[in-house]
Motif scaffolding. Sequence first.
Motif, PDB file in Angstrom:
ATOM      1  N   ASP A   1       0.833  -1.197   0.000  1.00 28.48           N
ATOM      2  CA  ASP A   1       0.000   0.000   0.000  1.00 28.48           C
ATOM      3  C   ASP A   1       0.873   1.254   0.000  1.00 28.48           C
ATOM      4  O   ASP A   1       1.643   1.476   0.934  1.00 28.48           O
TER       5      ASP A   1
ATOM      6  N   HIS B   1      -8.574  -2.836   0.850  1.00 30.45           N
ATOM      7  CA  HIS B   1      -7.548  -2.648   1.889  1.00 30.45           C
ATOM      8  C   HIS B   1      -6.988  -1.223   1.815  1.00 30.45           C
ATOM      9  O   HIS B   1      -6.816  -0.569   2.834  1.00 30.45           O
TER      10      HIS B   1
ATOM     11  N   TYR C   1     -10.252  -0.758   4.715  1.00 29.91           N
ATOM     12  CA  TYR C   1     -10.948  -1.925   5.260  1.00 29.91           C
ATOM     13  C   TYR C   1      -9.942  -2.995   5.688  1.00 29.91           C
ATOM     14  O   TYR C   1      -8.943  -3.215   5.023  1.00 29.91           O
ATOM     15  N   LYS C   2     -10.240  -3.624   6.814  1.00 30.67           N
ATOM     16  CA  LYS C   2      -9.362  -4.657   7.373  1.00 30.67           C
ATOM     17  C   LYS C   2     -10.083  -6.003   7.329  1.00 30.67           C
ATOM     18  O   LYS C   2     -11.280  -6.072   7.098  1.00 30.67           O
ATOM     19  N   ASP C   3      -9.329  -7.073   7.633  1.00 38.50           N
ATOM     20  CA  ASP C   3      -9.950  -8.403   7.649  1.00 38.50           C
ATOM     21  C   ASP C   3      -9.314  -9.330   8.680  1.00 38.50           C
ATOM     22  O   ASP C   3      -9.344 -10.537   8.535  1.00 38.50           O
ATOM     23  N   LYS C   4      -8.764  -8.767   9.735  1.00 34.05           N
ATOM     24  CA  LYS C   4      -8.089  -9.584  10.757  1.00 34.05           C
ATOM     25  C   LYS C   4      -9.058 -10.180  11.782  1.00 34.05           C
ATOM     26  O   LYS C   4      -8.789 -11.225  12.350  1.00 34.05           O
TER      27      LYS C   4
ATOM     28  N   ASP D   1     -14.497  -7.616  11.061  1.00 33.10           N
ATOM     29  CA  ASP D   1     -13.894  -6.912   9.925  1.00 33.10           C
ATOM     30  C   ASP D   1     -13.995  -7.740   8.649  1.00 33.10           C
ATOM     31  O   ASP D   1     -14.246  -7.198   7.567  1.00 33.10           O
ATOM     32  N   SER D   2     -13.809  -9.046   8.771  1.00 30.27           N
ATOM     33  CA  SER D   2     -13.908  -9.932   7.609  1.00 30.27           C
ATOM     34  C   SER D   2     -15.310  -9.912   7.020  1.00 30.27           C
ATOM     35  O   SER D   2     -15.474  -9.944   5.797  1.00 30.27           O
TER      36      SER D   2
ATOM     37  N   MET E   1     -15.685  -6.713   5.140  1.00 27.14           N
ATOM     38  CA  MET E   1     -14.898  -6.817   3.904  1.00 27.14           C
ATOM     39  C   MET E   1     -15.644  -7.646   2.872  1.00 27.14           C
ATOM     40  O   MET E   1     -15.725  -7.273   1.701  1.00 27.14           O
TER      41      MET E   1
END
Length: 135
Positions: free
Chosen positions: A66, A109, A113-116, A120-121, A124
């Motif tokens: 990024d 991302h 937006y996060k996915d941890k 969040d997932s 996403m």
Amino acid sequence: MISFNYETGFELGNEQQYEEWLSAVIESEDKSEGEINYIFCDDDYLLKMNEEFLDHDTLTDIISFDYTMGNLISGDIFISVERVKENAEEFNVPFEEEIKRVMAHGILHYCGYKDKTDEDSQVMREKEDEKIKLF
């Protein structure tokens, strides 16, 4: 500017349609398009990158670097076509849908937006579905 690069035999096909779609995805998040490079590769290529840059010894479908500054979205997005094909089979979805999901995932991302976490997932996944419909 969005560019597509290939380190494997795979090619997207109608690159202009993908470019217009990804620009629309960025716009839909009230962001500006900087320089975004998609690099399509195989598992071995991405595994080496994962080990070298992230110290992870695992296969993955996407690695993104990024370079976003403020609202100007920029970065390098590496996608393992092999992994995407396997995921499409596993989730019983067409390959074309899964490749769009992963392509949108990288942009999302960059949009923050996060996915941890599970929560969040979920957000996403909803955003990915929303962006695929823009295609």
